[in-house]
Write an enzyme that holds these catalytic residues in place. Structure first.
Site, PDB file in Angstrom:
ATOM      1  N   CYS A 179       0.841  -1.197   0.000  1.00 43.34           N
ATOM      2  CA  CYS A 179       0.000   0.000   0.000  1.00 43.34           C
ATOM      3  C   CYS A 179       0.878   1.249   0.000  1.00 43.34           C
ATOM      4  O   CYS A 179       1.694   1.441   0.914  1.00 43.34           O
ATOM      5  CB  CYS A 179      -0.931   0.020   1.207  1.00 43.34           C
ATOM      6  SG  CYS A 179      -2.007   1.491   1.255  1.00 43.34           S
ATOM      7  N   ASN A 233       0.772  -8.291 -10.923  1.00 45.69           N
ATOM      8  CA  ASN A 233      -0.239  -7.264 -10.719  1.00 45.69           C
ATOM      9  C   ASN A 233       0.177  -6.003 -11.477  1.00 45.69           C
ATOM     10  O   ASN A 233       1.304  -5.540 -11.319  1.00 45.69           O
ATOM     11  CB  ASN A 233      -0.378  -6.974  -9.232  1.00 45.69           C
ATOM     12  CG  ASN A 233      -1.496  -6.007  -8.885  1.00 45.69           C
ATOM     13  OD1 ASN A 233      -1.521  -5.464  -7.785  1.00 45.69           O
ATOM     14  ND2 ASN A 233      -2.429  -5.772  -9.788  1.00 45.69           N
TER      15      ASN A 233
END
Length: 438
Positions: free
Chosen positions: A194, A294
């Site tokens: 994050c 990703n």
């Protein structure tokens, strides 16, 4: 009486699902709705959609405590003994054996705060997703706050394979949180990617890249003590060799699966910065555990290209799924068809159909209305641009109901606002790498 929406057609996904891990554990349902009748307008969207009592995670855990032997029998056999998991070749072998038991899923819903909740995961699974992550859960709040646990983590028997993701900076707190969910998932995942300011303030996510000894202690704590494997989701360093060393350290600490977001901590804008698939390929070549890619996954052609270029064992998609939860079954939004050299055909499915399916899942698996509101804006964003008055009516409604939501869909359809999702012509295409159609 509630106005019935025009029927939403179900479509068989182009991609056959890999078999998922069966679970005989009881379902966890959603948090009991707020009982107060005097909630402020700011609190209304935090209420769960139907105000009906459900079993909570806390209640289900008390039942497990009364049946400890049954829980042990139902748990994963991933861990043979606490220290055995960290030893030699058997650790790698177990990592792959577990991944193969899950069917080696290739198409995976990425973790998204307030967006990858149970109804949305189930919608994506219906349309081709083969595994999914929960939203990121805060490990300390999860251990301390029963309401947070019950409202933010929900699942069901069909919601497998499942990664439950936590952010953390304390190994003991993380273990406490992880042990509460391990009977209901296939991996406990540590959020190490994050990049947002809240992660900087809280000292978690990608900002732990500045404290690798702490990262290692988090992974080792779970790997030694859990009955399910630990996975990690990371971002890359600006320097490739630093990224490779990072990945190898995580593997050595006991990580059994690594998801690599091919952007650095500072590259927050996915539309501005392309993910670095070469870095993902380098990680895949450097470690021996399964690796997921990703970044830059917008449609099935991207999936094929990513698997070919990186050698990854699967892909994660996030933002693109919010606009098109049927991405994994071959459907594309208009922007990837109109103006391109490739032709496409109306797939006889649109985002209003998907919203109706999502609402029906929310009636079955209650979630806070703020999540439903957010998904509605992402799914119908283009429709609202054509008819902004419908969006304004939605925004002005401080207490949503399913009747209102279904009526809104019917209103848009009555205004002839349909924007179809498309399939490539021919939509079945050719079989690509790893059995993925493009």
């Amino acid at each position: 009486m509630r106005s019935k929406p025009f029927p939403a057609t179900s479509f068989s996904p182009i991609i056959n699902h890999f078999p998922s891990l069966n679970s005989s554990l009881p379902s966890i349902s959603c948090f009991m709705a707020t009982s107060s009748t005097h909630a402020s307008s700011e609190e209304l969207d935090d209420r769960l959609c139907p105000e009906t009592a459900q079993f909570s995670l806390h209640e289900d855990q008390k039942q497990q405590e009364r049946e400890p032997d049954a829980r042990k029998e139902q748990g994963s056999d991933f861990k043979v003994c606490p220290t055995g998991y960290l030893s030699g070749e058997s650790r790698i072998e177990r990592a792959w054996a577990h991944w193969k038991r899950l069917g080696e899923p290739k198409l995976i819903v990425a973790p998204m705060v307030d967006n990858s909740e149970l109804p949305f995961r189930m919608l994506c699974r219906k349309h081709g997703a083969q595994a999914a992550y929960t939203p990121m859960l805060h490990s300390r709040i999860f251990t301390e706050n029963e309401k947070y646990r019950s409202q933010e983590f929900t699942t069901c028997k069909e919601d497998r394979p499942l990664f439950v993701q936590f952010c953390a900076n304390d190994p003991d707190t993380l273990l406490d949180a992880a042990q509460r969910v391990e009977p209901y998932c296939d991996y406990v995942d540590i959020n190490l990617g994050c990049p947002q300011r809240i992660a900087r303030r809280g000292n978690y996510g990608a900002f732990l890249m500045d404290n690798l000894p702490l990262v290692r202690s988090l992974v080792e704590k779970l790997a030694v003590n859990l009955n399910v494997p630990v996975s990690c989701k990371i971002r890359i360093f600006p320097n490739l060799q630093d990224t490779i060393k990072y990945a190898k350290m995580l593997e050595d600490a006991g990580c059994a699966l690594l998801a690599v977001h091919g952007r650095t901590r500072d590259e927050k804008d996915g539309k501005k910065f392309r993910a670095n698939w070469n870095a993902i390929k380098a990680v895949k070549n450097a470690v021996r555990i399964p690796v997921l890619a990703n970044g830059n996954i917008r449609h099935m052609d991207d999936i094929q290209s990513c698997l070919e270029e990186t050698g990854a064992d699967g892909v994660l998609s996030a933002e693109s799924l919010l606009e098109n939860p049927a991405l994994f079954s071959g459907f594309r939004t208009a922007e990837w068809i109109l103006g391109s050299k490739e032709s496409g055909e109306d797939g006889k499915l649109d985002q209003a159909d998907l919203l109706v399916e999502y609402l029906q899942l929310c009636e079955k698996y209650p979630v806070p209305w703020r999540m439903i509101r957010a998904h509605t804006h992402r799914l119908l964003g283009e429709w609202f641009r054509i008819h902004p008055n419908v969006r304004e009516d939605l925004n002005a409604n401080n207490k949503l109901t399913f009747e209102f939501m279904y009526d809104m869909v019917n209103q848009l359809r009555g205004l002839d606002a349909r924007i179809p999702l498309y399939l490539k012509s021919p939509h079945v295409g050719r079989i690509a790498v790893n059995g993925i159609y493009a």
